[in-house]
Design a protein around this motif. Sequence first.
Motif, PDB file in Angstrom:
ATOM      1  N   ASP A 229       0.826  -1.204   0.000  1.00 20.28           N
ATOM      2  CA  ASP A 229       0.000   0.000   0.000  1.00 20.28           C
ATOM      3  C   ASP A 229       0.861   1.254   0.000  1.00 20.28           C
ATOM      4  N   SER A 230       2.197   1.066   0.114  1.00 21.22           N
ATOM      5  CA  SER A 230       3.123   2.179  -0.048  1.00 21.22           C
ATOM      6  C   SER A 230       4.516   1.627  -0.329  1.00 21.22           C
ATOM      7  N   LEU A 231       5.370   2.494  -0.874  1.00 19.72           N
ATOM      8  CA  LEU A 231       6.777   2.187  -1.080  1.00 19.72           C
ATOM      9  C   LEU A 231       7.618   3.240  -0.383  1.00 19.72           C
ATOM     10  N   THR A 232       8.759   2.835   0.168  1.00 22.42           N
ATOM     11  CA  THR A 232       9.747   3.793   0.649  1.00 22.42           C
ATOM     12  C   THR A 232      10.963   3.733  -0.271  1.00 22.42           C
ATOM     13  N   LEU A 233      11.510   4.905  -0.573  1.00 22.12           N
ATOM     14  CA  LEU A 233      12.660   5.039  -1.461  1.00 22.12           C
ATOM     15  C   LEU A 233      13.748   5.768  -0.686  1.00 22.12           C
ATOM     16  N   LYS A 234      14.766   5.036  -0.285  1.00 20.15           N
ATOM     17  CA  LYS A 234      15.815   5.564   0.576  1.00 20.15           C
ATOM     18  C   LYS A 234      17.124   5.665  -0.186  1.00 20.15           C
ATOM     19  N   LEU A 235      17.728   6.853  -0.193  1.00 24.71           N
ATOM     20  CA  LEU A 235      18.984   7.083  -0.896  1.00 24.71           C
ATOM     21  C   LEU A 235      20.180   6.849   0.031  1.00 24.71           C
ATOM     22  N   GLN A 236      21.251   6.311  -0.553  1.00 21.86           N
ATOM     23  CA  GLN A 236      22.519   6.140   0.155  1.00 21.86           C
ATOM     24  C   GLN A 236      23.647   6.620  -0.762  1.00 21.86           C
ATOM     25  N   SER A 237      24.703   7.155  -0.156  1.00 22.31           N
ATOM     26  CA  SER A 237      25.852   7.605  -0.932  1.00 22.31           C
ATOM     27  C   SER A 237      27.134   7.310  -0.161  1.00 22.31           C
ATOM     28  N   SER A 238      28.211   7.091  -0.914  1.00 21.66           N
ATOM     29  CA  SER A 238      29.521   6.936  -0.289  1.00 21.66           C
ATOM     30  C   SER A 238      30.062   8.265   0.214  1.00 21.66           C
ATOM     31  N   ASP A 239      29.504   9.372  -0.273  1.00 20.35           N
ATOM     32  CA  ASP A 239      29.967  10.713   0.101  1.00 20.35           C
ATOM     33  C   ASP A 239      29.132  11.204   1.276  1.00 20.35           C
ATOM     34  N   VAL A 240      29.640  11.008   2.483  1.00 19.42           N
ATOM     35  CA  VAL A 240      28.910  11.332   3.709  1.00 19.42           C
ATOM     36  C   VAL A 240      29.768  12.253   4.563  1.00 19.42           C
ATOM     37  N   GLY A 241      29.128  13.276   5.170  1.00 23.21           N
ATOM     38  CA  GLY A 241      29.828  14.199   6.043  1.00 23.21           C
ATOM     39  C   GLY A 241      29.224  14.214   7.433  1.00 23.21           C
ATOM     40  N   SER A 242      29.560  15.231   8.196  1.00 20.18           N
ATOM     41  CA  SER A 242      29.097  15.329   9.582  1.00 20.18           C
ATOM     42  C   SER A 242      27.585  15.453   9.686  1.00 20.18           C
ATOM     43  N   PHE A 243      26.943  15.979   8.653  1.00 21.00           N
ATOM     44  CA  PHE A 243      25.504  16.196   8.697  1.00 21.00           C
ATOM     45  C   PHE A 243      24.751  15.208   7.806  1.00 21.00           C
ATOM     46  N   GLY A 244      25.409  14.140   7.411  1.00 24.28           N
ATOM     47  CA  GLY A 244      24.746  13.143   6.586  1.00 24.28           C
ATOM     48  C   GLY A 244      25.303  13.117   5.168  1.00 24.28           C
ATOM     49  N   MET A 245      24.472  12.705   4.241  1.00 21.81           N
ATOM     50  CA  MET A 245      24.894  12.522   2.859  1.00 21.81           C
ATOM     51  C   MET A 245      25.192  13.862   2.195  1.00 21.81           C
ATOM     52  N   ASN A 246      26.337  13.956   1.528  1.00 16.72           N
ATOM     53  CA  ASN A 246      26.697  15.177   0.812  1.00 16.72           C
ATOM     54  C   ASN A 246      26.126  15.214  -0.604  1.00 16.72           C
ATOM     55  N   THR A 247      25.993  14.065  -1.227  1.00 15.88           N
ATOM     56  CA  THR A 247      25.379  14.012  -2.557  1.00 15.88           C
ATOM     57  C   THR A 247      23.953  14.529  -2.466  1.00 15.88           C
ATOM     58  N   PRO A 248      23.540  15.443  -3.353  1.00 21.02           N
ATOM     59  CA  PRO A 248      22.169  15.961  -3.286  1.00 21.02           C
ATOM     60  C   PRO A 248      21.137  14.830  -3.326  1.00 21.02           C
ATOM     61  N   ALA A 249      20.209  14.851  -2.387  1.00 21.40           N
ATOM     62  CA  ALA A 249      19.236  13.762  -2.209  1.00 21.40           C
ATOM     63  C   ALA A 249      18.050  13.935  -3.152  1.00 21.40           C
ATOM     64  N   TYR A 250      18.335  14.007  -4.441  1.00 21.75           N
ATOM     65  CA  TYR A 250      17.323  14.239  -5.466  1.00 21.75           C
ATOM     66  C   TYR A 250      17.345  13.087  -6.466  1.00 21.75           C
ATOM     67  N   PHE A 251      16.182  12.798  -7.039  1.00 21.88           N
ATOM     68  CA  PHE A 251      16.047  11.813  -8.105  1.00 21.88           C
ATOM     69  C   PHE A 251      14.731  12.091  -8.816  1.00 21.88           C
ATOM     70  N   CYS A 252      14.481  11.415  -9.925  1.00 20.57           N
ATOM     71  CA  CYS A 252      13.259  11.647 -10.696  1.00 20.57           C
ATOM     72  C   CYS A 252      12.612  10.315 -11.056  1.00 20.57           C
ATOM     73  N   VAL A 253      11.286  10.270 -11.048  1.00 16.58           N
ATOM     74  CA  VAL A 253      10.548   9.071 -11.446  1.00 16.58           C
ATOM     75  C   VAL A 253       9.458   9.474 -12.431  1.00 16.58           C
ATOM     76  N   ASP A 254       8.995   8.506 -13.205  1.00 16.82           N
ATOM     77  CA  ASP A 254       7.930   8.743 -14.179  1.00 16.82           C
ATOM     78  C   ASP A 254       7.262   7.415 -14.511  1.00 16.82           C
ATOM     79  N   GLU A 255       6.065   7.491 -15.049  1.00 15.66           N
ATOM     80  CA  GLU A 255       5.304   6.344 -15.527  1.00 15.66           C
ATOM     81  C   GLU A 255       5.291   5.203 -14.513  1.00 15.66           C
ATOM     82  N   ILE A 256       4.748   5.490 -13.340  1.00 14.20           N
ATOM     83  CA  ILE A 256       4.607   4.472 -12.299  1.00 14.20           C
ATOM     84  C   ILE A 256       3.379   3.627 -12.636  1.00 14.20           C
ATOM     85  N   ARG A 257       3.596   2.335 -12.812  1.00 13.47           N
ATOM     86  CA  ARG A 257       2.491   1.431 -13.165  1.00 13.47           C
ATOM     87  C   ARG A 257       2.143   0.554 -11.966  1.00 13.47           C
ATOM     88  N   THR A 258       0.871   0.607 -11.602  1.00 14.82           N
ATOM     89  CA  THR A 258       0.377  -0.207 -10.498  1.00 14.82           C
ATOM     90  C   THR A 258      -0.546  -1.291 -11.056  1.00 14.82           C
TER      91      THR A 258
END
Length: 348
Positions: A229-258
Amino acid sequence: PMGASKNLAPAAFLARSHSGHRDLMRWTTTFWMIFGLCHGLIGQPLADFENFNLPAAKYINDASPDTGFASGEIMVPNFFDPNFQYWEGWAISAVTDNQTPGYQNQYSAIPGGGANGSAQYAVGYSPSGAVIHLTGSSQGQPMDGMYLTNSTYAYMAMRDGDAFAKKFGGATGMDPDFFSMTIRAWKGGLPGTDSLVVYLADYRSPDPADDYILDKWIWVDLSLLGPADSLTLKLQSSDVGSFGMNTPAYFCVDEIRTNPAPSATDSPSSRASFRLWPNPVDAILHVAYPDGAFRLEIRDLQGTLRLQTGLDRITSVIEVPVQSLPSGYYVLTAEGVDGQTALPFVRH
């Protein structure tokens, strides 16, 4: 997945191509349009975000008075703070600027538009993890899949580095950097037992020719995650600093078929029983093939045949060794009495 299985001898593979992964990543969107046709033949509800009718180069980052954006039979949550003009969760975009780096271009997909040449798509931003909610008759049912790619902001931060994020590979190009997404299904407030990891960038290979940052729309098969009834999408990166992930936590999705809940008169289609897992795959691809199928084929982006094998009628699941294939994108086709059915997969 249930059922007996058997192994295919590695000798079943034909001569492998010598083209590298980097070349594979540069193929045009024509191949992904073919994938879109394969998936577009089925009658699942489609969340393509075209219902927002955005003018070219515009975006929406505030869903109020609603709590999110709805398309097809999904809803993606949105939080917007008007005092600080801050948003989190999801935005809807028709931005095509894939040349400008930095935070001011946070609503752009690196392919320069939506999947299969469409105008609109969804941009996810959430350092703690984004959520997709299923609605209507699709709620509680397995999903088919969705298209996924990098945002321009994240792509260029990984490719070139910026004030906050490192250039992937480092000064020597040999740092084992990665940017990945873990997708998990939830039902009734409980997480599913399986998860799917997709790499948006991968520099972990000892061969720099295998390094890549995703710059195309790829199809992600979500069917193996089970009812949701839901999905979670969690990002991880090798580039991590004192405040968490340095890589911008952005991505794009389209045409989700259920997949909507079946009615009493529905009968299983041949494609419904055609599944492959895991996807992406490292070594062994498990394939559940449809009734009546008599042959499997694997082809690369150039259409070159990489594998062809006959199928028996005793088992319905087969193990296909793919470790000899170069990293990249392929199409698995099942040929049967009712024609051909195709599914894409990614070899790490």
